[in-house]
Design an enzyme around this catalytic site. Structure first.
Site: not given
Ligand SMILES: Cc1cc2nc3c(=O)[nH]c(=O)nc-3n(C[C@H](O)[C@H](O)[C@H](O)COP(=O)(O)O)c2cc1C
Length: 301
Positions: A250, A193, A195, A171
């Site tokens: 989100r 991504s 992230h 990822k």
């Molecule tokens: C509260 C929260 C916790 C997250 N924790 C992780 C995580 O532990 N591992 C990870 O790979 N991505 C994590 N992410 C990232 C998401 O997997 C994702 O890549 C990202 O939110 C995508 O963008 P978007 O929110 O604009 O759609 C997290 C995102 C949020 C908002």
């Protein structure tokens, strides 16, 4: 959203996605089927949950947000993801029965990486992986909730691939260079991504996706996109540009906080309904048939 932060990759990504328009092809078109094959399994639609972590309990409900959205993923028969957590929390997610990919952190403690990967496999995970885009911080290697991260070499990633019989998902791929390295180490899938904007001026995942798709052609690697996915139109564009599926992020949080499992189910099904409508209106009766010939790019490169 703060539109004054021009380096914010979330804003840049949103603008890019919204600049891609869709033409209609009604004649000879039929209502589309959303069924999706991914890593050898059949899912109801090419929409996935995000690898989230650290969600609490909302509105005094018994299960935390991670468990609630996992239950929604199971109900919707879509692929579920989870992120940074201890094994005890993963056990609760596995117990929901959702087909789940556990994304572990690039911990400096390789023993912890191995332990979490092996635990996930034993607990019945569908796949495992790592978010390689959360290695660095402004002081060198990042520290996430007290845990140190470290550099991940191709050899380290290959050793994780070899540790498990499950598909390994990398990822945070945002270049052809990393995508090709993922192919070399034997990854089963990648998530394109940034992230949610960890890298300033990050290229929008959908902008780099066609190059990545081309580079991975014939290598049998699944491609998922995330970042800013909030609607069926977003999922459609991601698939048209080369993804097999897209993960919401989100965008599902308000529904999760408000109504828990049913809120997320309704949200995901709404995304699916819009996707079906757009596929039907553009002449694609199957997810695997979608291509970019119906897209119009309105931003000058
Ligand atoms: C509260 C929260 C916790 C997250 N924790 C992780 C995580 O532990 N591992 C990870 O790979 N991505 C994590 N992410 C990232 C998401 O997997 C994702 O890549 C990202 O939110 C995508 O963008 P978007 O929110 O604009 O759609 C997290 C995102 C949020 C908002």
């Amino acid at each position: 959203m703060d539109y004054t932060r021009l380096s914010d990759a979330n804003i840049i990504t949103q603008k890019y996605m919204d600049s891609i328009l869709i033409e209609a092809r009604y004649i000879d078109s039929v209502a589309a089927d959303l069924t999706t094959e991914f890593l050898g399994e059949t899912f109801a639609m090419p929409v996935m949950t995000p690898a989230f972590s650290h969600l609490g309990q909302y509105n005094g409900r018994e299960q935390n947000g991670l468990e609630e959205y996992s239950l929604a993923a199971k109900e919707c028969n879509i692929l579920n993801f989870c992120g940074m957590m201890e094994n005890e929390q993963f056990a609760k997610i596995a117990a929901t029965g959702a087909k789940t990919v556990r994304i572990v952190k690039p911990y400096a403690d390789q023993g912890k990486v191995r332990d979490q990967l092996q635990y996930a496999e034993a607990a019945g995970a569908f796949a495992v992986g790592m978010d390689i885009d959360h290695i660095f911080g402004e002081n060198g290697y990042d520290v996430v909730v007290g845990e140190e991260m470290t550099a991940q070499t191709s050899d380290m990633l290959r050793s994780y691939v070899e540790l498990t019989k499950l598909p390994f998902v990398v990822k945070g791929v945002l270049s052809v260079s990393d995508a090709l390295k993922c192919a070399e180490i034997g990854a089963g899938a990648i998530i394109v991504s940034h992230h949610h904007g960890r890298l300033p001026y990050a290229v929008p995942p959908m902008m780099v996706l066609p190059e990545i798709k081309k580079a991975l052609q014939g290598k049998g690697i699944g491609i998922i996109v995330d970042c800013g996915i909030a609607s069926g139109a977003d999922v459609f564009k991601a698939i048209a540009l080369g993804a097999d599926a897209a993960a919401v992020g989100r965008s599902m949080l308000p529904a999760l906080e408000q109504d828990g499992v049913t809120g997320v189910q309704d949200f995901l099904r709404g995304v699916g309904r819009e996707l079906r409508y757009i596929m039907s209106s553009t002449g694609f009766d199957q997810v695997s048939a979608i291509d970019s010939s119906v897209l119009h790019f309105t931003l000058a490169n």
